[in-house]
Design a protein around this motif. Structure first.
Motif, PDB file in Angstrom:
ATOM      1  N   PRO A   2       0.800  -1.228   0.000  1.00 48.28           N
ATOM      2  CA  PRO A   2       0.000   0.000   0.000  1.00 48.28           C
ATOM      3  C   PRO A   2       0.833   1.279   0.000  1.00 48.28           C
ATOM      4  CG  PRO A   2       0.164  -0.881   2.207  1.00 48.28           C
ATOM      5  CD  PRO A   2       0.863  -1.857   1.311  1.00 48.28           C
ATOM      6  N   THR A   3       0.120   2.394  -0.056  1.00 50.30           N
ATOM      7  CA  THR A   3       0.708   3.714   0.109  1.00 50.30           C
ATOM      8  C   THR A   3       0.396   4.198   1.521  1.00 50.30           C
ATOM      9  OG1 THR A   3       0.518   4.279  -2.235  1.00 50.30           O
ATOM     10  CG2 THR A   3       0.693   6.108  -0.682  1.00 50.30           C
ATOM     11  N   TRP A 136       1.545  -2.983   9.478  1.00 52.73           N
ATOM     12  CA  TRP A 136       0.336  -2.379   8.899  1.00 52.73           C
ATOM     13  C   TRP A 136       0.308  -2.510   7.378  1.00 52.73           C
ATOM     14  CZ3 TRP A 136      -4.155  -1.158  10.940  1.00 52.73           C
ATOM     15  CH2 TRP A 136      -4.233  -1.023  12.329  1.00 52.73           C
ATOM     16  N   ASN A 137       1.474  -2.471   6.736  1.00 52.42           N
ATOM     17  CA  ASN A 137       1.518  -2.711   5.284  1.00 52.42           C
ATOM     18  C   ASN A 137       0.927  -4.074   4.944  1.00 52.42           C
ATOM     19  OD1 ASN A 137       2.724  -0.267   4.722  1.00 52.42           O
ATOM     20  ND2 ASN A 137       4.778  -1.109   4.438  1.00 52.42           N
ATOM     21  N   TYR A 150      -3.406   4.097   3.292  1.00 46.08           N
ATOM     22  CA  TYR A 150      -3.781   4.244   4.698  1.00 46.08           C
ATOM     23  C   TYR A 150      -2.971   5.360   5.328  1.00 46.08           C
ATOM     24  CZ  TYR A 150       0.334   1.615   6.492  1.00 46.08           C
ATOM     25  OH  TYR A 150       1.596   1.187   6.821  1.00 46.08           O
ATOM     26  N   LEU A 151      -3.407   5.801   6.500  1.00 44.51           N
ATOM     27  CA  LEU A 151      -2.845   6.985   7.135  1.00 44.51           C
ATOM     28  C   LEU A 151      -2.312   6.631   8.515  1.00 44.51           C
ATOM     29  CD1 LEU A 151      -4.503  10.479   7.212  1.00 44.51           C
ATOM     30  CD2 LEU A 151      -3.920   9.371   9.373  1.00 44.51           C
ATOM     31  N   MET A 152      -1.223   7.293   8.881  1.00 43.96           N
ATOM     32  CA  MET A 152      -0.645   7.097  10.210  1.00 43.96           C
ATOM     33  C   MET A 152      -0.280   8.468  10.768  1.00 43.96           C
ATOM     34  SD  MET A 152       2.609   4.666  11.176  1.00 43.96           S
ATOM     35  CE  MET A 152       1.717   3.120  10.912  1.00 43.96           C
ATOM     36  N   CYS A 153      -0.885   8.851  11.889  1.00 44.40           N
ATOM     37  CA  CYS A 153      -0.620  10.150  12.506  1.00 44.40           C
ATOM     38  C   CYS A 153       0.354   9.963  13.657  1.00 44.40           C
ATOM     39  CB  CYS A 153      -1.928  10.779  12.993  1.00 44.40           C
ATOM     40  SG  CYS A 153      -1.715  12.449  13.666  1.00 44.40           S
ATOM     41  N   ARG A 188       5.079   5.089  -0.982  1.00 46.84           N
ATOM     42  CA  ARG A 188       4.480   3.958  -1.698  1.00 46.84           C
ATOM     43  C   ARG A 188       5.399   2.755  -1.527  1.00 46.84           C
ATOM     44  NH1 ARG A 188       0.645   0.581  -3.594  1.00 46.84           N
ATOM     45  NH2 ARG A 188       1.032  -0.160  -5.702  1.00 46.84           N
ATOM     46  N   TYR A 189       4.918   1.723  -0.861  1.00 50.29           N
ATOM     47  CA  TYR A 189       5.702   0.507  -0.647  1.00 50.29           C
ATOM     48  C   TYR A 189       5.424  -0.490  -1.772  1.00 50.29           C
ATOM     49  CZ  TYR A 189       7.064   2.170   3.943  1.00 50.29           C
ATOM     50  OH  TYR A 189       7.622   2.905   4.969  1.00 50.29           O
TER      51      TYR A 189
END
Length: 236
Positions: A2-3, A136-137, A150-153, A188-189
């Motif tokens: 994912p990105t 998470w990926n 997805y987002l990570m704060c 982007r992985y």
């Protein structure tokens, strides 16, 4: 794969007062930070989010609150691994006075050697953050597919250490990376390597939405293809 959108929390009261907040409880966004958080949903308009992850610290929860309100179907999950670095005895101290500490030179020039008194090493900080991203990926890919976003704060040092890993940089170089409050960094992985698509972006992010194959092929510039290789584009 994912990105990942790495969002630094909005400006906090500790940022404006020159304190090293660390894991101090109760540190909130200031007025500017609240405005930055309120602007985040519009900046991400058009970008589908498969998941949202955040540091357990209050300022990260406040940063994502408007986004979660705009997207009631979006689950926000706390992950201790992306909490701020444990600065130990330095927590809550004025940054100006920390400049006189002998350890500060190592923090800036040789962070891989640093162990904060009463806290953690910077190597351990990076390791736990990168492990969280890897986990998470895999989870997001399994549940939502390889094109998911997805987002990570999280926090400045955490985000910079993840960027260093993505760029193949030694941790000792991570202070060369700058991520302002409320900025978004996109990685982007792929199966072969990560691609840093945005770094410390404070503008609109609609172009990060997954594109249809034809649109992606016609896009200007070199972008990562699904196999991890750079697609042929018109840019240098």
């Amino acid at each position: 794969m994912p990105t990942l959108l790495l969002v630094r929390h909005g400006r906090s009261t500790a940022n404006t007062s020159g304190l090293l907040a660390g894991r101090t409880p109760g540190v909130t966004l200031d007025e500017t930070g609240e405005a930055q958080a309120a602007a985040l949903p519009a900046r991400l308009a058009g970008v589908p989010l498969a998941a949202a992850v955040r540091s357990p610290l209050l300022r990260c929860g406040q940063t994502l609150r408007p986004l979660a309100a705009e997207r009631p179907g979006l689950t926000v999950t706390e992950d201790e691994r992306v909490a701020e670095c444990d600065y130990g005895d330095w927590t809550g101290r004025k940054l100006a006075e920390l400049l006189d500490e002998p350890l500060m030179s190592a923090v800036q020039q040789h962070p891989s050697s640093v162990s904060f008194p009463g806290g953690e090493t910077m190597r351990a900080m990076q390791q736990r953050a990168v492990e969280a991203v890897r986990d998470w990926n895999e989870r997001v890919t399994a549940e939502h597919g390889a094109d998911a976003v997805y987002l990570m704060c999280s926090h400045g040092d955490i985000i910079k250490s993840v960027v260093a890993d993505a760029l193949g940089m030694h941790l000792d170089l991570f202070q060369r990376v700058s991520v302002e409050p409320a900025s978004v960094t996109a990685i982007r992985y792929t199966a072969l390597r990560p691609f840093v698509m945005r770094l410390g972006d404070t503008g609109t992010l609609a172009s990060l939405a997954p594109q249809e194959p034809d649109a992606a092929a016609n896009a200007q510039g070199s972008v990562p293809g699904r196999d991890g290789n750079a697609a042929v584009g018109g840019g240098a």
